[in-house]
Design an enzyme around this catalytic site. Structure first.
Site, PDB file in Angstrom:
ATOM      1  N   LYS A  73       0.803  -1.216   0.000  1.00 40.45           N
ATOM      2  CA  LYS A  73       0.000   0.000   0.000  1.00 40.45           C
ATOM      3  C   LYS A  73       0.842   1.275   0.000  1.00 40.45           C
ATOM      4  CE  LYS A  73      -3.887  -2.322   2.199  1.00 40.45           C
ATOM      5  NZ  LYS A  73      -4.772  -2.437   3.382  1.00 40.45           N
ATOM      6  N   ASP A 115     -14.293   0.469 -20.704  1.00 42.60           N
ATOM      7  CA  ASP A 115     -14.338   1.073 -22.043  1.00 42.60           C
ATOM      8  C   ASP A 115     -15.062   0.151 -23.021  1.00 42.60           C
ATOM      9  OD1 ASP A 115     -12.954   3.280 -21.212  1.00 42.60           O
ATOM     10  OD2 ASP A 115     -11.031   2.676 -22.045  1.00 42.60           O
ATOM     11  N   GLY A 139      -7.247   7.703 -35.191  1.00 41.96           N
ATOM     12  CA  GLY A 139      -6.550   7.733 -33.916  1.00 41.96           C
ATOM     13  C   GLY A 139      -6.114   6.353 -33.472  1.00 41.96           C
ATOM     14  N   ALA A 140      -5.152   6.327 -32.560  1.00 43.27           N
ATOM     15  CA  ALA A 140      -4.635   5.058 -32.051  1.00 43.27           C
ATOM     16  C   ALA A 140      -4.273   5.186 -30.573  1.00 43.27           C
ATOM     17  CB  ALA A 140      -3.421   4.621 -32.875  1.00 43.27           C
ATOM     18  N   GLY A 141      -5.051   5.997 -29.864  1.00 46.57           N
ATOM     19  CA  GLY A 141      -4.787   6.223 -28.450  1.00 46.57           C
ATOM     20  C   GLY A 141      -5.267   5.101 -27.554  1.00 46.57           C
ATOM     21  N   GLY A 142      -5.281   5.381 -26.252  1.00 52.74           N
ATOM     22  CA  GLY A 142      -5.538   4.343 -25.267  1.00 52.74           C
ATOM     23  C   GLY A 142      -6.881   3.673 -25.347  1.00 52.74           C
ATOM     24  N   ASN A 163      -3.695   6.892 -38.266  1.00 49.85           N
ATOM     25  CA  ASN A 163      -3.163   7.731 -37.204  1.00 49.85           C
ATOM     26  C   ASN A 163      -2.019   8.562 -37.754  1.00 49.85           C
ATOM     27  OD1 ASN A 163      -3.290   8.338 -34.235  1.00 49.85           O
ATOM     28  ND2 ASN A 163      -1.127   7.776 -34.375  1.00 49.85           N
ATOM     29  N   TYR A 225     -17.410  13.957 -25.667  1.00 50.53           N
ATOM     30  CA  TYR A 225     -18.797  14.330 -25.397  1.00 50.53           C
ATOM     31  C   TYR A 225     -18.920  15.775 -24.907  1.00 50.53           C
ATOM     32  CZ  TYR A 225     -17.698  13.308 -20.483  1.00 50.53           C
ATOM     33  OH  TYR A 225     -17.134  13.291 -19.240  1.00 50.53           O
ATOM     34  N   GLY A 246     -19.641  10.848 -27.432  1.00 51.44           N
ATOM     35  CA  GLY A 246     -19.251   9.787 -26.503  1.00 51.44           C
ATOM     36  C   GLY A 246     -19.990   9.788 -25.180  1.00 51.44           C
TER      37      GLY A 246
END
Length: 277
Positions: A73, A115, A139-142, A163, A225, A246
């Site tokens: 922790k 997601d 795009g090719a993001g997360g 991308n 969004y 979104g």
């Protein structure tokens, strides 16, 4: 007794073998451990409350990941990748308030990705049937791997990615072999186009792609969004196409997360949806 004063162990890339659980248990002041790339085994069931850096990657440690993470922790860096840990990770991570980096790949873990469900449920809410449809992703993001996975589940016929930095698209293709990649600026035939870039967060953002010849009755989707209508969606609407931002993905992500943590599924109705307008 002197060993109990040790605060740092750095022995990575050796050929160390055996079970070291009992050794770690007897070193209560350890703060920094790097034992990566050895052949060590055992269960990490000791209370290493002072550890801030722990790298046990590329060994054969085992045990339930929930109980293991509870030991760290105070940790800032944890690399437990490429071992034999098992279990569910979702509820274990919430207590790691100091953690900045965590690597758990190549174990046998169960997790949740909201997601995926957020995108899928949001699309299903529109009644737009994606079966055998051609999808073009900008795009090719997360978030893109999750969207691709959802699209495959919904049985689309083809997924193409573009991308600005082509290598990022190629990295996603390594995860999904059947993807197609086109150079930025090339527009393939599609039924649905998804903007998964950050272009649109600002009011004056323009995607700078010529989509004037794509025709009508396509589906323009933007993961953004806020604003509710990006210039990308405005262009799609003016060309005579269906558009969606979104917001529904965000709402259904929240629903999935709430269900994971509380085992309850809230009702999503028009009143809830309008809260984000």
């Amino acid at each position: 007794n002197k060993l109990k004063e040790i605060i740092t162990i750095v022995l990575q890339k050796n050929k160390l073998t055996g079970n070291i659980s009992c050794i770690l248990r007897d070193l209560p002041k350890l703060n920094y451990i790097h034992l990566g790339k050895n052949k060590l085994t055992g269960k990490i069931n000791t209370n290493l409350t002072e550890i801030t850096y722990l790298n046990l990657s590329e060994n054969s440690f085992s045990g339930n990941i929930t109980h293991i993470l509870d030991n760290f922790k105070s940790s800032i860096f944890l690399d437990l990748s490429q071992n034999k840990f098992t279990g569910e990770i979702s509820k274990s991570i919430q207590n790691l308030t100091e953690l900045q980096e965590l690597y758990l790949n190549d174990n046998k873990l169960i997790g949740h990705n909201t997601d995926i469900s957020g995108f899928e449920l949001g699309i299903k809410n529109t009644k737009f049937d994606l079966v055998n449809k051609k999808i073009f992703i900008l795009g090719a993001g997360g978030v893109v791997p999750s969207i691709v996975y959802s699209l495959i589940k919904m049985k689309v016929s083809k997924i193409t990615i573009s991308n600005r930095t082509k290598k990022k698209a190629e990295d996603i293709k390594k995860l999904f072999n059947n993807l197609s990649i086109v150079e930025w600026g090339n527009i393939p035939d599609f039924n649905m186009i998804i903007n998964a870039t950050s272009v649109g967060l600002k009011k004056d953002d323009e995607i700078n792609l010529n989509l004037s010849q794509v025709g009508k009755n396509k589906f323009f989707y933007d993961v953004i969004y806020n604003p509710s209508e990006t210039n990308f969606l405005k262009m799609g609407r003016e060309l005579g196409n269906k558009t969606l931002n979104g917001k529904l993905m965000f709402i259904y992500q929240a629903l999935s997360a709430f269900n994971i943590w509380h085992n309850q599924k809230p009702e999503i109705n028009e009143n809830v949806i309008q809260l984000l307008d």
